[in-house]
Design a protein around this motif. Structure first.
Motif, PDB file in Angstrom:
ATOM      1  N   ALA A 247      12.461   0.750  51.308  1.00  0.00           N
ATOM      2  CA  ALA A 247      11.069   0.889  51.748  1.00  0.00           C
ATOM      3  C   ALA A 247      10.139  -0.012  50.944  1.00  0.00           C
ATOM      4  CB  ALA A 247      10.632   2.349  51.628  1.00  0.00           C
ATOM      5  N   THR A 248      10.374  -0.066  49.626  1.00  0.00           N
ATOM      6  CA  THR A 248       9.539  -0.932  48.778  1.00  0.00           C
ATOM      7  C   THR A 248       9.728  -2.392  49.150  1.00  0.00           C
ATOM      8  OG1 THR A 248       9.685   0.651  46.945  1.00  0.00           O
ATOM      9  CG2 THR A 248       9.049  -1.613  46.408  1.00  0.00           C
ATOM     10  N   ILE A 249      10.979  -2.780  49.400  1.00  0.00           N
ATOM     11  CA  ILE A 249      11.245  -4.164  49.803  1.00  0.00           C
ATOM     12  C   ILE A 249      10.552  -4.482  51.117  1.00  0.00           C
ATOM     13  CG2 ILE A 249      13.048  -5.762  50.570  1.00  0.00           C
ATOM     14  CD1 ILE A 249      14.892  -4.546  48.496  1.00  0.00           C
ATOM     15  N   ARG A 250      10.605  -3.550  52.058  1.00  0.00           N
ATOM     16  CA  ARG A 250       9.936  -3.785  53.347  1.00  0.00           C
ATOM     17  C   ARG A 250       8.438  -3.945  53.156  1.00  0.00           C
ATOM     18  NH1 ARG A 250      13.912  -0.103  55.268  1.00  0.00           N
ATOM     19  NH2 ARG A 250      12.503   1.682  54.943  1.00  0.00           N
ATOM     20  N   ASN A 251       7.857  -3.164  52.267  1.00  0.00           N
ATOM     21  CA  ASN A 251       6.416  -3.277  52.021  1.00  0.00           C
ATOM     22  C   ASN A 251       6.058  -4.633  51.409  1.00  0.00           C
ATOM     23  OD1 ASN A 251       5.871  -0.714  52.995  1.00  0.00           O
ATOM     24  ND2 ASN A 251       6.051   0.264  50.984  1.00  0.00           N
ATOM     25  N   ILE A 252       6.884  -5.078  50.445  1.00  0.00           N
ATOM     26  CA  ILE A 252       6.615  -6.380  49.819  1.00  0.00           C
ATOM     27  C   ILE A 252       6.775  -7.499  50.848  1.00  0.00           C
ATOM     28  CG2 ILE A 252       7.410  -8.022  48.076  1.00  0.00           C
ATOM     29  CD1 ILE A 252       8.272  -5.614  46.373  1.00  0.00           C
ATOM     30  N   MET A 253       7.800  -7.392  51.702  1.00  0.00           N
ATOM     31  CA  MET A 253       8.005  -8.423  52.715  1.00  0.00           C
ATOM     32  C   MET A 253       6.858  -8.427  53.723  1.00  0.00           C
ATOM     33  SD  MET A 253      10.576  -9.911  51.577  1.00  0.00           S
ATOM     34  CE  MET A 253      10.661 -11.102  52.900  1.00  0.00           C
ATOM     35  N   ALA A 254       6.338  -7.280  54.037  1.00  0.00           N
ATOM     36  CA  ALA A 254       5.180  -7.209  54.941  1.00  0.00           C
ATOM     37  C   ALA A 254       3.975  -7.907  54.307  1.00  0.00           C
ATOM     38  CB  ALA A 254       4.854  -5.754  55.262  1.00  0.00           C
ATOM     39  N   ASP A 255       3.812  -7.723  52.998  1.00  0.00           N
ATOM     40  CA  ASP A 255       2.714  -8.407  52.297  1.00  0.00           C
ATOM     41  C   ASP A 255       2.927  -9.922  52.321  1.00  0.00           C
ATOM     42  OD1 ASP A 255       1.529  -5.991  51.709  1.00  0.00           O
ATOM     43  OD2 ASP A 255       2.398  -5.848  49.688  1.00  0.00           O
TER      44      ASP A 255
ATOM     45  N   GLU B 269       4.538 -11.591  54.528  1.00  0.00           N
ATOM     46  CA  GLU B 269       4.297 -12.061  55.888  1.00  0.00           C
ATOM     47  C   GLU B 269       2.798 -12.162  56.168  1.00  0.00           C
ATOM     48  OE1 GLU B 269       5.778 -11.209  60.474  1.00  0.00           O
ATOM     49  OE2 GLU B 269       6.476  -9.937  58.819  1.00  0.00           O
ATOM     50  N   GLU B 270       2.052 -11.186  55.696  1.00  0.00           N
ATOM     51  CA  GLU B 270       0.602 -11.203  55.893  1.00  0.00           C
ATOM     52  C   GLU B 270      -0.039 -12.399  55.180  1.00  0.00           C
ATOM     53  OE1 GLU B 270      -3.278  -8.299  55.113  1.00  0.00           O
ATOM     54  OE2 GLU B 270      -1.241  -7.489  54.990  1.00  0.00           O
ATOM     55  N   MET B 271       0.537 -12.798  54.045  1.00  0.00           N
ATOM     56  CA  MET B 271       0.001 -13.931  53.289  1.00  0.00           C
ATOM     57  C   MET B 271       0.519 -15.272  53.811  1.00  0.00           C
ATOM     58  SD  MET B 271      -0.069 -12.592  49.320  1.00  0.00           S
ATOM     59  CE  MET B 271       1.562 -11.851  49.305  1.00  0.00           C
ATOM     60  N   GLY B 272       1.423 -15.241  54.791  1.00  0.00           N
ATOM     61  CA  GLY B 272       1.868 -16.471  55.427  1.00  0.00           C
ATOM     62  C   GLY B 272       3.066 -17.142  54.794  1.00  0.00           C
ATOM     63  N   PHE B 273       3.798 -16.421  53.910  1.00  0.00           N
ATOM     64  CA  PHE B 273       4.956 -17.016  53.247  1.00  0.00           C
ATOM     65  C   PHE B 273       6.238 -16.841  54.050  1.00  0.00           C
ATOM     66  CE2 PHE B 273       2.078 -16.283  49.649  1.00  0.00           C
ATOM     67  CZ  PHE B 273       2.077 -17.540  49.070  1.00  0.00           C
ATOM     68  N   VAL B 274       6.307 -15.813  54.865  1.00  0.00           N
ATOM     69  CA  VAL B 274       7.481 -15.573  55.705  1.00  0.00           C
ATOM     70  C   VAL B 274       7.003 -15.193  57.101  1.00  0.00           C
ATOM     71  CG1 VAL B 274       8.905 -14.822  53.754  1.00  0.00           C
ATOM     72  CG2 VAL B 274       7.644 -13.114  55.093  1.00  0.00           C
ATOM     73  N   ALA B 275       7.934 -15.253  58.051  1.00  0.00           N
ATOM     74  CA  ALA B 275       7.621 -14.887  59.435  1.00  0.00           C
ATOM     75  C   ALA B 275       8.786 -14.109  60.008  1.00  0.00           C
ATOM     76  CB  ALA B 275       7.348 -16.131  60.267  1.00  0.00           C
ATOM     77  N   SER B 276       8.506 -13.340  61.048  1.00  0.00           N
ATOM     78  CA  SER B 276       9.536 -12.537  61.721  1.00  0.00           C
ATOM     79  C   SER B 276       9.816 -13.110  63.100  1.00  0.00           C
ATOM     80  CB  SER B 276       9.075 -11.081  61.871  1.00  0.00           C
ATOM     81  OG  SER B 276       8.826 -10.486  60.630  1.00  0.00           O
ATOM     82  N   PRO B 277      10.993 -13.710  63.301  1.00  0.00           N
ATOM     83  CA  PRO B 277      11.355 -14.158  64.649  1.00  0.00           C
ATOM     84  C   PRO B 277      11.433 -12.966  65.595  1.00  0.00           C
ATOM     85  CG  PRO B 277      12.841 -15.071  62.994  1.00  0.00           C
ATOM     86  CD  PRO B 277      12.033 -14.007  62.313  1.00  0.00           C
ATOM     87  N   HIS B 278      11.112 -13.192  66.832  1.00  0.00           N
ATOM     88  CA  HIS B 278      11.105 -12.091  67.805  1.00  0.00           C
ATOM     89  C   HIS B 278      12.496 -11.512  68.023  1.00  0.00           C
ATOM     90  CE1 HIS B 278       6.945 -12.828  68.668  1.00  0.00           C
ATOM     91  NE2 HIS B 278       7.176 -14.066  69.074  1.00  0.00           N
ATOM     92  N   THR B 279      13.516 -12.333  67.780  1.00  0.00           N
ATOM     93  CA  THR B 279      14.878 -11.896  68.098  1.00  0.00           C
ATOM     94  C   THR B 279      15.537 -11.120  66.970  1.00  0.00           C
ATOM     95  OG1 THR B 279      15.707 -14.018  67.293  1.00  0.00           O
ATOM     96  CG2 THR B 279      15.236 -13.847  69.643  1.00  0.00           C
ATOM     97  N   SER B 280      14.844 -10.945  65.841  1.00  0.00           N
ATOM     98  CA  SER B 280      15.508 -10.321  64.707  1.00  0.00           C
ATOM     99  C   SER B 280      14.522  -9.519  63.876  1.00  0.00           C
ATOM    100  CB  SER B 280      16.162 -11.390  63.827  1.00  0.00           C
ATOM    101  OG  SER B 280      16.621 -10.830  62.611  1.00  0.00           O
TER     102      SER B 280
END
Length: 344
Positions: A41-49, A51-62
């Motif tokens: 859960a903590t990892i998901r929260n950090i990854m969401a942050d 993504e919000e800051m523009g460092f990572v993105a979520s492809p629609h297929t995954s």
């Protein structure tokens, strides 16, 4: 924007995993490879942050995430650890290749081929920009009214041109003309010699003047003939890169870049004004016409003066930590190979 140590660690792990296998990276995988004792859960929260800051993105297929150009930029500027390579082995291979080059143009072509073969992407070298300067010329009488003009450039390159004359010059006349040009104009460009000849050799006989003018015209053509602004090797390697080959629009833009070379020259020219290795990441640099493409460059020198740039063109998903030392060492060895004292 500052990232805390946990976010940096996760971003570094994500980029390295994505570069390795090209698949979006999920929280479960990050939990295993990051070395952090964090809950999913903590990892998901950090990854969401991130993504919000523009460092990572979520492809629609995954459900996993991939780095963005901004993420790659932060990685190469802050997080990347350049891989140690056996410099002595690499240098010996490169020096062996350059030792057999025999001329500056062949050394440049060899550098492009080396960059391509070691990186498995495309190697590119911007050739030195210089006037058609000569160090020495010679005239060799081949037969009646047929003379071989031999031009030696400051870097040791030799060009030969056949002159067909309307006068049968004797060997002594040819030696006299060559000595005059070498004594008065060695180190000048042929354009400069052309101007000076018009004003300075009225005291010579007309037939000698015509010989020198013919030599200048032929020499200027010889020095500029077949010069390429950019030498590229291994373009076909990029057809095997899924990130580029799967998008026909991107692939077309990429090969337009190779064909027209204007945009590529801008990138290489800009990096020649900076010191050390430069990294241009698609989507991050306005100079890059393809978002999925990156260029790693370094300037090279002749006698301490920057005269050109070389580099590797590949996908944004490249192992920068491996490509950077390849580019850096190749630039240094090409600089050595192009020094007049080191050329064969």
């Amino acid at each position: 924007m500052q990232l805390d140590i946990r976010a940096q660690t996760l971003l570094k792990a994500l980029v390295e995993r994505y570069v390795a296998d090209g698949q979006p990276v999920g929280s479960r995988a990050l939990s295993k490879i990051s070395g952090l004792d964090l809950s999913p859960a903590t990892i998901r929260n950090i990854m969401a942050d991130l993504e919000e800051m523009g460092f990572v993105a979520s492809p629609h297929t995954s459900a996993g995430r991939v780095p963005t150009p901004r993420g790659y930029r932060f990685f190469v500027d802050t997080l990347m650890t350049v891989q140690p390579i056996d410099e002595s082995t690499l240098e010996s291979k490169l020096q062996l290749r350059f030792a057999g080059a025999g001329s500056s143009q062949k050394a440049i072509s060899s550098a492009a081929q080396v960059l391509s073969s070691l990186s498995q992407f495309a190697g590119v070298v911007m050739t030195p920009r210089h006037e058609s300067v000569f160090q020495q010329i010679e005239f060799l009488r081949l037969s009646e009214r047929r003379i071989l003009l031999v031009i030696v450039a400051p870097n040791g390159d030799v060009q030969n041109r056949l002159l067909l004359t309307d006068v049968d010059y004797t060997p002594s006349q040819l030696t006299q003309a060559a000595n005059y040009i070498n004594q008065h104009y060695a180190g000048f460009s042929f354009d400069q010699v052309r101007t000076r000849l018009q004003n300075e050799i009225v005291q010579l006989r007309d037939d000698m003047t015509r010989l020198m003018q013919a030599a200048v015209e032929a020499g200027s053509a010889a020095m500029s003939e077949n010069e390429e602004d950019v030498v590229i090797s291994g373009e076909r390697n990029l057809l095997g890169v899924s990130d580029l080959a799967s998008n026909m629009t991107s692939l077309r833009k990429l090969f337009d870049l190779f064909e027209q070379k204007t945009g590529l020259m801008q990138i290489l020219d800009m990096s020649s004004k900076a010191s050390g290795v430069q990294i241009f990441i698609g989507g991050d640099s306005q100079l890059m016409p393809v978002d999925e493409m990156s260029v790693v460059t370094a300037p090279y020198e002749v006698n301490g003066k920057v005269v050109g740039t070389l580099g590797v063109i590949g996908p944004t998903r490249m192992a920068y930590e491996r490509v950077i030392p390849i580019v850096d060492i190749t630039a240094k060895l090409l600089s050595n190979a192009l020094s007049p004292s080191r050329m064969p």
